[in-house]
Design an enzyme around this catalytic site. Structure first.
Site, short mmCIF file in Angstrom:
data_model
loop_
_atom_site.label_atom_id
_atom_site.label_comp_id
_atom_site.label_asym_id
_atom_site.label_seq_id
_atom_site.Cartn_x
_atom_site.Cartn_y
_atom_site.Cartn_z
N SER A 291 2.05 -21.15 9.41
CA SER A 291 2.66 -21.99 10.34
C SER A 291 3.54 -21.08 11.20
O SER A 291 3.70 -21.20 12.50
CB SER A 291 3.50 -23.03 9.82
OG SER A 291 4.70 -22.76 9.22
N MET B 256 3.20 -12.47 1.11
CA MET B 256 4.03 -12.54 -0.17
C MET B 256 3.42 -11.31 -1.04
O MET B 256 3.76 -11.27 -2.38
CB MET B 256 3.48 -13.83 -1.09
CG MET B 256 3.68 -14.97 -0.33
SD MET B 256 5.38 -15.28 0.04
CE MET B 256 6.01 -15.60 -1.52
N LEU C 251 5.58 -4.53 0.32
CA LEU C 251 4.73 -3.31 0.88
C LEU C 251 5.26 -1.97 0.55
O LEU C 251 6.39 -1.70 -0.20
CB LEU C 251 5.26 -3.24 2.30
CG LEU C 251 4.77 -4.72 3.43
CD1 LEU C 251 5.83 -4.53 4.39
CD2 LEU C 251 3.44 -4.50 3.33
N HIS D 290 12.71 -15.21 6.97
CA HIS D 290 13.13 -15.55 5.69
C HIS D 290 13.67 -16.94 5.72
O HIS D 290 14.78 -17.13 6.64
CB HIS D 290 14.02 -14.53 4.88
CG HIS D 290 14.29 -14.79 3.69
ND1 HIS D 290 13.55 -14.58 2.49
CD2 HIS D 290 15.59 -15.50 2.92
CE1 HIS D 290 14.31 -15.02 1.32
NE2 HIS D 290 15.34 -15.45 1.66
#
Ligand code: GRF
Length: 313
Positions: A16, A92, A95, A111
């Site tokens: 979204s 999720m 990295l 966040h």
């Protein structure tokens, strides 16, 4: 206005926030376009939406692939379509350091809390358990430390009696969708926003010995005490759309040869052109600030009284 920034969005789920970024990018004058939506989850619903909206997608299941190699694959896709900035939107996966370093300053995350409070996952549960009266959303630059990069923007959201993690999450998402497109737009225009460019010019100019600033014909000018102006700020002078600093070249001959050599950088300024001033464009999105500093120093030296001009700078 330089070309629009090219945004790549990494998602793992609903997407979204990706949708909020995408639709904001379709408003008039949006400073970025979405050129790729990539996911570590081929079943992420956001991928189907992106595809339906005509956005290129890339999906690869991360399971069984070493982190660094997986991120290299994503990075190759980002490079292939010329991505300039990356937005994480419900991505999720941690990295790799190399990926984070490569995109430093050009990669943001959203966040669902008022960072630094409640990093990590299960955020809304933590907010309710802590009895917080206020929560919110945070957009920040991505650094090697999870959810700890420099904060670029926040929105506060009230916790209401009877909230559950689900109701809170839904309301915080509304805030995220307002915040994220604004933060991305601000980030991608930071290099060309006139106020930010003037700040840099001012810092360089006023670092020179005995330098001062005063308005000249309504625009900031920089002078050396006991001497003359050595630089003038120009922003959309007579609606020419150019952001620039003007400095003194040795004369009209040098001015002409500079313009011939690099017409994207140099131009002949109105009024001051005939006396050998040269315009250095700052609205290219890719300013060589060392070069600007050299020009300011040279112009300062040419304008300073002798005793100052001799100083090593
Ligand atoms: C958002 O709450 C975001 O802050 C967090 O993950 C959620 C992703 O939602 N990092 P969506 O996929 O953007 O709908």
């Amino acid at each position: 206005m330089p070309e629009r920034a090219r945004l790549g969005i990494l998602i793992s789920g609903t997407g979204s926030n990706m949708a909020a970024l995408l639709y904001a990018s379709r408003l008039p004058d949006a400073p970025y376009e979405v050129v790729l939506v990539a996911s570590n989850n081929p079943a992420a619903p956001g991928l189907a939406l992106a595809a339906a909206e005509g956005i290129a997608t890339f999906a690869r299941d991360h399971r069984g692939v070493p982190r660094a190699a997986f991120d290299e694959g994503i990075d190759a896709e980002l490079g292939r379509v010329g991505v300039t900035h990356v937005a994480l939107a419900g991505y999720m996966r941690l990295l790799s350091d190399a990926f984070v370093a490569k995109w430093a300053g050009r990669m943001v995350n959203i966040h669902p809390s008022l960072l630094p409070a409640h990093k990590g996952t299960r955020v809304h549960e933590a907010v309710l358990a802590a009895g917080d009266a206020v929560t919110g959303a945070t957009a920040h630059l991505v650094t090697a430390d999870l959810d700890a990069g420099p904060i670029l923007g926040q929105v506060r959201v009230a916790v209401v009696p009877g909230d559950t993690p689900a109701t809170l999450a839904a309301r915080v998402l509304h805030a995220e969708h307002q915040l994220y497109p604004r933060v991305v737009a601000d980030l991608v225009t930071a290099a060309v926003r006139p106020e930010a460019l003037l700040d840099r010019v001012r810092a360089l100019a006023l670092a020179l010995p005995a330098a001062g600033e005063k308005l000249s014909h309504g625009a900031p000018g920089f002078f050396v005490e006991g001497g003359k102006f050595f630089a003038y700020w120009r922003n959309d002078h007579h609606a020419d759309g150019i952001v620039a600093v003007l400095v003194k070249a040795s004369g009209v001959e040098e001015q002409a040869s500079l313009i011939e050599r690099d017409p994207d950088l140099y131009f002949r300024p109105a009024y001051l052109g005939p006396s050998g001033w040269i315009g250095l464009r700052l609205d290219t999105g890719d300013v060589d600030w060392d070069h600007i500093a050299e020009w300011l120093t040279r112009s300062w030296r040419a304008s300073a009284p002798r005793r100052l001009a001799m100083l090593p700078v």
